[in-house]
Design a protein around this motif. Structure first.
Motif, PDB file in Angstrom:
ATOM      1  N   TYR A   1      36.843 134.460  20.823  1.00  0.00           N
ATOM      2  CA  TYR A   1      36.201 134.549  19.493  1.00  0.00           C
ATOM      3  C   TYR A   1      34.871 135.287  19.633  1.00  0.00           C
ATOM      4  N   ASP A   2      34.467 135.978  18.547  1.00  0.00           N
ATOM      5  CA  ASP A   2      33.213 136.734  18.568  1.00  0.00           C
ATOM      6  C   ASP A   2      32.029 135.902  18.092  1.00  0.00           C
ATOM      7  N   GLY A   3      32.296 134.795  17.434  1.00  0.00           N
ATOM      8  CA  GLY A   3      31.227 133.937  16.938  1.00  0.00           C
ATOM      9  C   GLY A   3      31.797 132.602  16.494  1.00  0.00           C
ATOM     10  N   VAL A   4      30.911 131.607  16.353  1.00  0.00           N
ATOM     11  CA  VAL A   4      31.363 130.267  15.968  1.00  0.00           C
ATOM     12  C   VAL A   4      30.388 129.690  14.937  1.00  0.00           C
ATOM     13  N   VAL A   5      30.941 129.023  13.935  1.00  0.00           N
ATOM     14  CA  VAL A   5      30.122 128.268  12.980  1.00  0.00           C
ATOM     15  C   VAL A   5      30.418 126.792  13.199  1.00  0.00           C
ATOM     16  N   ILE A   6      29.364 125.992  13.296  1.00  0.00           N
ATOM     17  CA  ILE A   6      29.567 124.540  13.445  1.00  0.00           C
ATOM     18  C   ILE A   6      28.982 123.837  12.226  1.00  0.00           C
ATOM     19  N   GLU A   7      29.818 123.024  11.594  1.00  0.00           N
ATOM     20  CA  GLU A   7      29.312 122.133  10.540  1.00  0.00           C
ATOM     21  C   GLU A   7      28.720 120.933  11.272  1.00  0.00           C
ATOM     22  N   ALA A   8      27.400 120.958  11.444  1.00  0.00           N
ATOM     23  CA  ALA A   8      26.727 119.957  12.270  1.00  0.00           C
ATOM     24  C   ALA A   8      26.490 118.670  11.487  1.00  0.00           C
ATOM     25  N   LEU A   9      25.950 117.680  12.177  1.00  0.00           N
ATOM     26  CA  LEU A   9      25.655 116.397  11.541  1.00  0.00           C
ATOM     27  C   LEU A   9      24.310 116.503  10.817  1.00  0.00           C
ATOM     28  N   GLY A  10      24.233 115.879   9.664  1.00  0.00           N
ATOM     29  CA  GLY A  10      22.967 115.727   8.934  1.00  0.00           C
ATOM     30  C   GLY A  10      22.157 116.991   8.835  1.00  0.00           C
ATOM     31  N   GLN A  11      20.896 116.909   9.309  1.00  0.00           N
ATOM     32  CA  GLN A  11      19.966 118.034   9.155  1.00  0.00           C
ATOM     33  C   GLN A  11      20.223 119.166  10.144  1.00  0.00           C
ATOM     34  N   GLY A  12      21.247 118.984  11.018  1.00  0.00           N
ATOM     35  CA  GLY A  12      21.566 120.044  11.991  1.00  0.00           C
ATOM     36  C   GLY A  12      21.504 119.518  13.402  1.00  0.00           C
ATOM     37  N   ASN A  13      22.265 118.480  13.699  1.00  0.00           N
ATOM     38  CA  ASN A  13      22.251 117.846  15.021  1.00  0.00           C
ATOM     39  C   ASN A  13      23.679 117.753  15.545  1.00  0.00           C
ATOM     40  N   LEU A  14      23.796 117.667  16.894  1.00  0.00           N
ATOM     41  CA  LEU A  14      25.120 117.553  17.515  1.00  0.00           C
ATOM     42  C   LEU A  14      25.119 116.415  18.522  1.00  0.00           C
ATOM     43  N   PRO A  15      26.280 115.810  18.765  1.00  0.00           N
ATOM     44  CA  PRO A  15      26.341 114.767  19.793  1.00  0.00           C
ATOM     45  C   PRO A  15      26.157 115.373  21.191  1.00  0.00           C
ATOM     46  N   PRO A  16      25.525 114.671  22.122  1.00  0.00           N
ATOM     47  CA  PRO A  16      25.343 115.201  23.490  1.00  0.00           C
ATOM     48  C   PRO A  16      26.665 115.613  24.128  1.00  0.00           C
ATOM     49  N   SER A  17      27.766 114.951  23.773  1.00  0.00           N
ATOM     50  CA  SER A  17      29.075 115.271  24.378  1.00  0.00           C
ATOM     51  C   SER A  17      29.494 116.726  24.129  1.00  0.00           C
ATOM     52  N   ALA A  18      28.962 117.332  23.060  1.00  0.00           N
ATOM     53  CA  ALA A  18      29.366 118.711  22.720  1.00  0.00           C
ATOM     54  C   ALA A  18      28.559 119.758  23.482  1.00  0.00           C
ATOM     55  N   LEU A  19      27.415 119.349  24.052  1.00  0.00           N
ATOM     56  CA  LEU A  19      26.446 120.340  24.541  1.00  0.00           C
ATOM     57  C   LEU A  19      26.940 121.223  25.690  1.00  0.00           C
ATOM     58  N   PRO A  20      27.720 120.711  26.658  1.00  0.00           N
ATOM     59  CA  PRO A  20      28.191 121.632  27.707  1.00  0.00           C
ATOM     60  C   PRO A  20      29.008 122.789  27.128  1.00  0.00           C
ATOM     61  N   GLY A  21      29.793 122.547  26.104  1.00  0.00           N
ATOM     62  CA  GLY A  21      30.586 123.599  25.461  1.00  0.00           C
ATOM     63  C   GLY A  21      29.682 124.580  24.732  1.00  0.00           C
ATOM     64  N   LEU A  22      28.691 124.029  24.052  1.00  0.00           N
ATOM     65  CA  LEU A  22      27.728 124.868  23.328  1.00  0.00           C
ATOM     66  C   LEU A  22      27.007 125.795  24.305  1.00  0.00           C
ATOM     67  N   ASP A  23      26.573 125.246  25.430  1.00  0.00           N
ATOM     68  CA  ASP A  23      25.846 126.041  26.431  1.00  0.00           C
ATOM     69  C   ASP A  23      26.732 127.163  26.972  1.00  0.00           C
ATOM     70  N   ARG A  24      27.997 126.848  27.232  1.00  0.00           N
ATOM     71  CA  ARG A  24      28.906 127.885  27.759  1.00  0.00           C
ATOM     72  C   ARG A  24      29.016 129.057  26.784  1.00  0.00           C
ATOM     73  N   LEU A  25      29.162 128.719  25.502  1.00  0.00           N
ATOM     74  CA  LEU A  25      29.271 129.783  24.481  1.00  0.00           C
ATOM     75  C   LEU A  25      27.995 130.615  24.426  1.00  0.00           C
ATOM     76  N   LEU A  26      26.838 129.926  24.391  1.00  0.00           N
ATOM     77  CA  LEU A  26      25.564 130.652  24.273  1.00  0.00           C
ATOM     78  C   LEU A  26      25.316 131.509  25.509  1.00  0.00           C
TER      79      LEU A  26
END
Ligand SMILES: NC(=O)C[C@H](N)C(=O)O
Length: 321
Positions: free
Chosen positions: A227-252
């Motif tokens: 994929y060329d980009g990703v949109v995440i519908e985050a929690l509340g004001q814009g937060n994510l659970p720690p469990s998602a962060l390794p995946g987020l880091d890989r993408l970034l």
């Protein structure tokens, strides 16, 4: 009489209920050529395709855009009306808003009840859309959605109800105007952005809704599937659970832009919370915060931004506006 172009694309407005009570597609939209609109405008109708709107693709949306540009260049139309299925109507409306550089009214409408159901709303909405397209005040307001006697901006409108005829609402902002039996009243002005006109149909942007325990592997899927980009519908004001962060880091780390919207349908994300996975940390990592768009619209906006080769800094600005 104003000269309008009507594009019929399918959806419930073009469908009928069969004897078993199931709703099915027709070759020709039953509102087409209705005598009720004959005195309202000088209308040319085209049927580029007849699809239920869950079948709409970026290719269909871009085809509509090209038809509009070509037709406007060939003929002096004073407004465009598009009939469309409601499920993805907001996506086509917003895509056209992002990419069309026209000042004449461009109006989308549809129906929640098919043409032969009791209380069918298709012809009524169609007439309201034609009337709005003929109104001088509809010019220069970007792409509009007319439904159930209301006029909404493509940026803010969303389908909010599975079956109610007042399904289209603009959370946070409200409609731009209302339609009465005799008049069209605008009471708000939309903020118009400069359209970007390049569209690369090959760009793939994924959309994911965050939830507690969001698995990093779900995010990694987008990297593994190019994929060329990703949109995440985050929690509340814009937060994510720690469990998602390794995946987020890989993408970034791979340079894939990530745009954050909220799974709340009111409000705007911001980088406030300074805890693991909080908005502050996500912002520091390079995640792009959007300006109140919902996920499906942010996805299209990222496709358009990437089609126009916007880099991260420019994408941040594009999503701030
Ligand atoms: N009311 C509708 O138009 C819904 C239909 N499923 C469509 O989007 O084509």
């Amino acid at each position: 009489m104003k000269k309008l172009l009507v594009l019929h694309t399918g959806g419930t407005i073009s469908m009928s209920e069969n004897t078993e009570g199931h709703v099915t597609t027709n070759e020709i939209n039953p509102v087409s050529d209705s005598s009720a609109v004959k005195n309202l405008a000088d209308i040319t109708e085209l049927n580029p395709f007849q699809v239920p709107s869950p079948h709409m693709t970026l290719h269909h949306m871009n085809a509509l855009r090209k038809i509009i540009i070509e037709q406007i260049n060939n003929d002096n139309y004073e407004g465009i009306v598009i009939t469309h299925g409601t499920d993805t109507l907001e996506e086509t409306a917003y895509f056209l808003d992002l990419t069309l550089n026209v000042s004449i009214p461009v109006i989308l409408t549809g129906a929640m009840r098919s043409s032969n159901e009791i209380g069918a709303d298709g012809l009524y909405n169609y007439i309201a859309a034609i009337r709005t397209a003929c109104d001088e005040h509809s010019k220069g307001k970007g792409v509009l959605v007319v439904f159930n006697d209301e006029i909404h901006s493509a940026t803010n409108v969303t389908k909010t109800h599975t079956s109610n005829t007042s399904t289209f609402q603009s959370p946070n902002y409200g409609p731009l105007g209302i339609i009465t039996k005799n008049n069209i009243y605008f009471h708000h002005l939309p903020v118009n952005n400069r359209p970007l006109v390049k569209v690369d149909e090959k760009i793939k942007v994924g959309l994911l809704t965050a939830h507690s325990d969001l698995d990093a592997e779900l995010l990694e899927f987008f990297l593994d599937h190019h994929y060329d980009g990703v949109v995440i519908e985050a929690l509340g004001q814009g937060n994510l659970p720690p469990s998602a962060l390794p995946g987020l880091d890989r993408l970034l780390n791979a340079g894939i832009p990530i745009v954050l919207v909220s799974r709340c349908f009111n409000g705007i994300v911001s980088n406030n919370y300074q805890y693991e996975g909080g908005g502050y940390e996500l912002g520091e990592k390079g995640v792009i915060f959007s300006n109140g768009l919902n996920g499906q619209k942010a996805r299209l906006k990222l496709i358009v931004g990437l089609s126009n080769q916007l880099e991260t800094v420019q994408l941040k600005e594009y999503f701030r506006k």
